[in-house]
Design an enzyme around this catalytic site. Structure first.
Site, mmCIF file in Angstrom:
data_model
loop_
_atom_site.group_PDB
_atom_site.id
_atom_site.type_symbol
_atom_site.label_atom_id
_atom_site.label_comp_id
_atom_site.label_asym_id
_atom_site.label_seq_id
_atom_site.Cartn_x
_atom_site.Cartn_y
_atom_site.Cartn_z
ATOM 1 N N LYS A 208 54.686 43.366 73.952
ATOM 2 C CA LYS A 208 53.285 44.101 74.233
ATOM 3 C C LYS A 208 53.606 45.606 74.446
ATOM 4 O O LYS A 208 52.709 46.647 74.337
ATOM 5 C CB LYS A 208 52.414 43.666 75.086
ATOM 6 C CG LYS A 208 52.047 42.343 74.764
ATOM 7 C CD LYS A 208 51.263 42.291 73.639
ATOM 8 C CE LYS A 208 50.753 40.629 73.183
ATOM 9 N NZ LYS A 208 49.823 40.626 72.147
ATOM 10 N N ASP A 209 54.690 46.007 74.887
ATOM 11 C CA ASP A 209 55.136 47.583 75.223
ATOM 12 C C ASP A 209 54.860 48.444 73.929
ATOM 13 O O ASP A 209 54.479 49.559 74.146
ATOM 14 C CB ASP A 209 56.322 47.694 75.859
ATOM 15 C CG ASP A 209 56.886 46.904 77.024
ATOM 16 O OD1 ASP A 209 55.680 46.604 77.626
ATOM 17 O OD2 ASP A 209 57.974 47.244 77.521
#
Length: 452
Positions: A44-45
């Site tokens: 998700k970064d």
């Protein structure tokens, strides 16, 4: 000198790691896209940074603003890291089924966390979807991210994750397998890979309680399929705009139990300490065995790190409570093994009923054996207490012996499960086990059901 100017420059370029043990019966080469190497320990970064940069570019996110998002934890971590570097505040809304570790981690990086109930409709004002939107409207100078429908989510994976997989496999990838939640990863990666080779198959991992698989196969959004589930990070009770069903070739569903068991097995057999969705992805991969040949190169993406699940999938008590631990339970001794080192809770004949009620309430138990100086002489059950209380409101001030039932049957620790279950009835709610060392333990209906 070779260094990153800030932590955000370390996002991406994660390794491909071969799976060896769990996939030994598959004919193909299986490579995992190991996303825990990102600084926030999850895939998700990538999209968190992309969404922030796109919002900055078009003015939705202004200097000193507050970032608001509903998250299962990992998107929140990515957003929080970017917010720290770029100077924004964060308010994250989470469902109460998410692990405590995820909530604690977000607070540790300075975010405010609001926890909402899981078991409500998406349109319910208490749901984490609704609360996120409301906060976005109420908090001044704020930006509601909405990762489900934000096109920058999918864009991030089209621009980074997909090209990395293509280059790392030298264009030899034949299948991509990944758990589906917001849909950004599968749709972004899938779109890129199919643009390079339309024959690449894209498979989504879904969970029971989610609508994706049936909707993909029939076009029907079946609300009867929606119910609470334990698996984190995949499945939805909505259809996010980021899920591009045209890119996806198929879905397979994985049970909560299998996802949890394979999360543990990844750590113990592959040395891969990963999150719950990784266990689901591996089990789903094995379920798709018939779709692979010896010449295939299958890439499965692992979303996040196991440190966020130490109180859940990596806790055997938690696993046992949900019936996820495979145990060979055959006798009374097996049933009480997990607590036979603890003293049996009981109540004395001369104690007041109020004492027994308080003991049952504080310890959250439904049955108590009754003792006197000679041993077990009776029993106390919550249903009996309710019956007596309805006819006599002063029952709490009377001694237990006036309302106790018959004593529970006592069995040897070698008694078989079938024998014990026959002793449990509407009139008799428990059985005592003689451990042959002067100690006894209790077996209830709940213990029998758990063993089954």
């Amino acid at each position: 000198m070779n260094y990153a100017k800030n932590i955000l420059e370390t996002i991406g370029n994660t390794p491909l790691v071969k799976l060896n043990v769990l996939t030994k019966d598959l004919p193909c080469l299986v490579l995992s896209k190991y996303e825990t190497f990102n600084p926030g320990n999850s895939v998700k970064d990538r999209m968190a940074l992309q969404m922030i940069e796109d919002a900055e570019a078009d003015g939705r996110l202004k200097p000193g603003g507050t970032i608001i998002e509903g998250t299962s934890g990992n998107t929140g971590m990515g957003l929080a890291l970017a917010a720290i570097v770029k100077g924004y505040k964060c308010v994250f809304v989470m469902a109460d089924k998410q692990s405590k570790e995820k909530i604690d981690i977000l607070r540790a990086v300075g975010a405010e966390v609001v926890v909402c109930p899981t078991n409500v409709e998406p349109t319910d004002p208490r749901s984490y979807y609704s609360v996120s939107k409301r906060l976005g409207e109420e908090i001044p100078n704020s930006w509601y991210v909405n990762q489900y429908d934000n096109p920058s989510n999918c864009k991030a994976h089209y621009l980074s994750t997909g090209p990395e997989i293509w280059e790392q496999t030298e264009g030899k990838v034949t299948h991509f397998v990944v758990g589906v939640g917001t849909g950004g990863t599968i749709s972004g990666v899938g779109s890129y890979l199919k643009s390079k080779n339309p024959n690449i198959k894209i498979w989504g991992i879904d969970t029971y309680g989610s609508v994706f698989k049936k909707y993909h196969e029939t076009g029907i959004f079946d609300e009867n399929e929606i119910y609470p589930y334990i698996t984190e990070g995949i499945g939805e009770d909505i259809l996010p705009k980021n899920v591009n069903f045209d890119v996806i070739d198929g879905f397979t569903k994985v049970t909560d139990k299998d996802a949890a068991i394979f999360t543990q097995r990844l750590a113990k057999e592959e040395g891969m300490f990963l999150g719950n969705s990784a266990g689901a992805a591996v089990k789903g991969l094995l379920q798709l065995k018939e779709h692979f040949t010896k010449d295939d190169v299958v890439v499965v993406l692992f979303h996040d790190h196991g440190s966020r699940y130490v109180g859940k999938m990596f806790n055997n008590d938690w696993m046992r409570d949900r019936g996820f631990v495979e145990e060979d339970i055959k006798t009374a001794a097996d049933l009480v093994e997990s607590h036979n080192d603890k003293p049996l809770l009981s109540v004395q004949t001369e104690e007041l009923v109020s004492h027994a009620i308080e003991r049952m309430k504080s310890l959250k138990i439904s049955q108590l054996p009754v003792k006197d100086v000679n041993g077990f002489v009776g029993s106390l059950d919550e249903s009996v207490l309710i019956h007596h209380f309805m006819s006599d409101k002063n029952i709490a001030d009377k001694p237990v012996k006036e309302i106790m039932g018959k004593p529970y049957p006592v069995v040897k620790k070698s008694a078989k499960l079938e024998e014990i279950s026959k002793l449990i009835s509407k009139e008799n709610q428990a059985v005592l086990v003689d451990l042959e060392n002067g100690n006894h333990q209790i077996i209830t209906k709940y213990d029998i059901i758990s063993a089954i």
